[in-house]
Write a protein that holds these residues in place. Sequence first.
Motif, short mmCIF file in Angstrom:
data_model
loop_
_atom_site.label_atom_id
_atom_site.label_comp_id
_atom_site.label_asym_id
_atom_site.label_seq_id
_atom_site.Cartn_x
_atom_site.Cartn_y
_atom_site.Cartn_z
N GLY A 94 0.81 -1.22 0.00
CA GLY A 94 0.00 0.00 0.00
C GLY A 94 0.84 1.26 0.00
N LEU A 95 2.08 1.17 0.49
CA LEU A 95 3.00 2.30 0.47
C LEU A 95 3.68 2.47 -0.89
CD1 LEU A 95 4.88 2.00 3.89
CD2 LEU A 95 3.34 3.84 3.20
N GLY A 96 3.49 1.48 -1.76
CA GLY A 96 4.16 1.53 -3.05
C GLY A 96 5.43 0.70 -3.10
N ILE A 97 5.70 -0.08 -2.06
CA ILE A 97 6.86 -0.96 -2.04
C ILE A 97 6.55 -2.23 -2.81
CG2 ILE A 97 8.39 -2.32 -0.54
CD1 ILE A 97 7.75 -0.23 1.68
N THR A 98 7.44 -2.63 -3.69
CA THR A 98 7.27 -3.88 -4.44
C THR A 98 7.80 -5.03 -3.59
OG1 THR A 98 7.52 -2.73 -6.55
CG2 THR A 98 7.86 -5.12 -6.55
N MET A 99 6.94 -5.98 -3.30
CA MET A 99 7.32 -7.13 -2.48
C MET A 99 7.56 -8.34 -3.36
SD MET A 99 7.42 -6.00 0.60
CE MET A 99 7.60 -7.59 1.42
N VAL A 100 8.71 -8.96 -3.21
CA VAL A 100 9.05 -10.18 -3.93
C VAL A 100 9.32 -11.25 -2.88
CG1 VAL A 100 10.59 -11.28 -5.59
CG2 VAL A 100 10.07 -8.83 -5.81
N ASP A 101 8.38 -12.16 -2.68
CA ASP A 101 8.50 -13.18 -1.64
C ASP A 101 8.97 -14.50 -2.24
OD1 ASP A 101 7.53 -11.48 0.46
OD2 ASP A 101 5.52 -11.73 -0.38
N ASP A 102 9.39 -15.42 -1.36
CA ASP A 102 9.89 -16.74 -1.77
C ASP A 102 10.98 -16.62 -2.82
OD1 ASP A 102 8.12 -18.33 -0.15
OD2 ASP A 102 6.51 -17.79 -1.52
N ALA A 103 11.87 -15.66 -2.63
CA ALA A 103 12.95 -15.42 -3.59
C ALA A 103 14.27 -15.28 -2.85
CB ALA A 103 12.66 -14.17 -4.42
N GLU A 104 15.30 -15.90 -3.38
CA GLU A 104 16.62 -15.84 -2.75
C GLU A 104 17.61 -15.16 -3.69
OE1 GLU A 104 19.85 -18.73 -0.48
OE2 GLU A 104 17.95 -19.54 -1.24
N VAL A 105 18.27 -14.13 -3.18
CA VAL A 105 19.27 -13.42 -3.97
C VAL A 105 20.48 -14.33 -4.17
CG1 VAL A 105 20.86 -11.46 -3.99
CG2 VAL A 105 18.50 -11.15 -3.22
N THR A 106 20.95 -14.43 -5.41
CA THR A 106 22.10 -15.28 -5.72
C THR A 106 23.35 -14.48 -6.06
OG1 THR A 106 21.36 -15.41 -8.03
CG2 THR A 106 20.65 -17.17 -6.53
N LYS A 107 23.18 -13.22 -6.50
CA LYS A 107 24.36 -12.40 -6.81
C LYS A 107 23.97 -10.95 -6.93
CE LYS A 107 24.03 -13.69 -11.71
NZ LYS A 107 24.75 -14.27 -12.86
N VAL A 108 24.99 -10.11 -6.80
CA VAL A 108 24.83 -8.67 -7.02
C VAL A 108 25.60 -8.32 -8.29
CG1 VAL A 108 25.31 -6.37 -6.10
CG2 VAL A 108 24.61 -8.21 -4.56
N LEU A 109 24.91 -7.68 -9.22
CA LEU A 109 25.52 -7.34 -10.51
C LEU A 109 26.07 -5.92 -10.46
CD1 LEU A 109 22.73 -8.84 -12.80
CD2 LEU A 109 24.82 -9.94 -11.98
N THR A 110 27.18 -5.69 -11.12
CA THR A 110 27.85 -4.39 -11.08
C THR A 110 28.05 -3.84 -12.48
OG1 THR A 110 30.02 -5.47 -11.09
CG2 THR A 110 29.06 -4.96 -8.95
N ASP A 111 28.30 -2.52 -12.52
CA ASP A 111 28.59 -1.88 -13.80
C ASP A 111 30.11 -1.85 -14.01
OD1 ASP A 111 29.63 0.14 -12.22
OD2 ASP A 111 27.93 1.50 -12.51
N GLY A 112 30.54 -1.16 -15.05
CA GLY A 112 31.96 -1.12 -15.37
C GLY A 112 32.81 -0.38 -14.37
N HIS A 113 32.18 0.36 -13.45
CA HIS A 113 32.92 1.11 -12.43
C HIS A 113 32.89 0.43 -11.06
CE1 HIS A 113 33.22 4.42 -15.28
NE2 HIS A 113 31.91 4.33 -15.47
N GLY A 114 32.36 -0.80 -11.01
CA GLY A 114 32.31 -1.53 -9.75
C GLY A 114 31.16 -1.15 -8.85
N ARG A 115 30.19 -0.40 -9.39
CA ARG A 115 29.01 -0.02 -8.61
C ARG A 115 27.88 -1.00 -8.88
NH1 ARG A 115 28.33 4.13 -5.70
NH2 ARG A 115 26.09 3.82 -5.86
N VAL A 116 27.03 -1.18 -7.87
CA VAL A 116 25.90 -2.06 -8.03
C VAL A 116 24.97 -1.53 -9.13
CG1 VAL A 116 24.58 -0.86 -6.22
CG2 VAL A 116 24.00 -3.21 -6.84
#
Length: 459
Positions: free
Chosen positions: A208-230
């Motif tokens: 209701g606040l506008g937050i997108t909820m993704v349940d039953d999901a497990e993060v497997t990696k963080v992807l980065t750009d060419g400068h090492g930022r997420v």
Amino acid sequence: MSPERLVVIGGDAAGMSAASQARRLRGPDELEIVAFERGHFTSFSACGIPYWVGGAVAGRDELIARGPEEHRARGIDLRMRTEVVAVDVAGKRVRARELDGGGGEFWTSYDKLVIATGARPVRPPLPGIGAAGVHGVQTLDDGQALLETLRAGEGRRAVVVGAGYIGVEMAEALIRRGYDTTVVNQDSEPMATLDPDMGRLVRRAMTGLGITMVDDAEVTKVLTDGHGRVRAVATDDVEFPADVVVLGIGVRPETGLAREAGLPLGEHGGLLTDISMRVRGHTDIWAGGDCVEVRDLVSGGERHIALGTHANKHGQVIGSNVGGDYATFPGVVATAVSKVCDLEIARTGLREKDARRAGLQYVTVTVESTSRAGYYPGAAPMTVKMLAERRTGRLLGVQIVGREGAAKRVDVAAVALTAGMTVDQMTALDLGYAPPFSPVWDPVLVAARKAVAAVREAG
């Protein structure tokens, strides 16, 4: 005759409460106190960081209860930016390292030792987890770093990994900062400290606040750009674009030093103490705060709960005992409150899975009530879930989700749990009543009455 020396590892709630209380009881001619803190701040409220990030608290300094100079003025030799790297139990000494200025390492002997090393955010060993823009939130330095990332304004997409207390509170803070916010949660509902049916009410409020909820999901990696930022967070089959990532997976006891020193740890990784907060099997070592496990007064087991309320109490108990007085910390009933916008969330005692794990047979009831008399302006809905032991009717746990007035109602249940009351006994509690504050039958007592009927029906 030289004074005894108390060495304290950790300069936040438990450590400095212990040092301050010991100083009140024993002067510098009787007790020398040396405290080591590896960070930049002492005696601060980590619980307030989400509200600082979200803008409800104006500045960092408002979260600091007492700075280093105030502690020093009270006769405590507080050494900031100094990290203890080893504890020699047999030799009764600690080895410390100055983090600024290249001062090297040195040994300090102790007669009495307090370990108050706190907890650390869970940071899973995922590819890209160390990328710029990925933040844990445990210290004021962490909060400052996150705010700097947000103020840099390099995009307006945020991902929160985890939907516990910190994850939920940080999601609200990010929404308030104007970020499109996604919460990736490995459980079926947010707030795993609640039963799923109560967590569902929290998810509705978050969406209701506008937050997108993704349940039953497990993060497997963080992807980065060419400068090492997420640039994104990925599960097995989906990527969620992100300019900033906040880890809200929880915390673990910071007990590496204790483990290396051979001190006893529990199944949750926390130090084990007796009721005087003395480390088991060690006469001159105490421990308190987020690095210890404590007794659950309902189940009888040990559990790890990272809360400033407990840490300050531990410190008072430790300081009293070190100072020659006597005090105990008998345990907890696991009371906690939080909020999402105007939705208040509270729990105390056992969840259903906790009761099953403890081998308890139980009944549950859920009631819908209101925060005030139904005819009084501002009355808001409130859901109360109650667990009671099937045979005896002993109260086992309460969860409450609702608007204004919901969260602090859990305190009635916390007292009842601590006293070992049955739900039948609870129905006779003489609680305050007036239409602006409660219906004639308070929602907690309505649940207790229904629980009495459920116990009787169960035979």
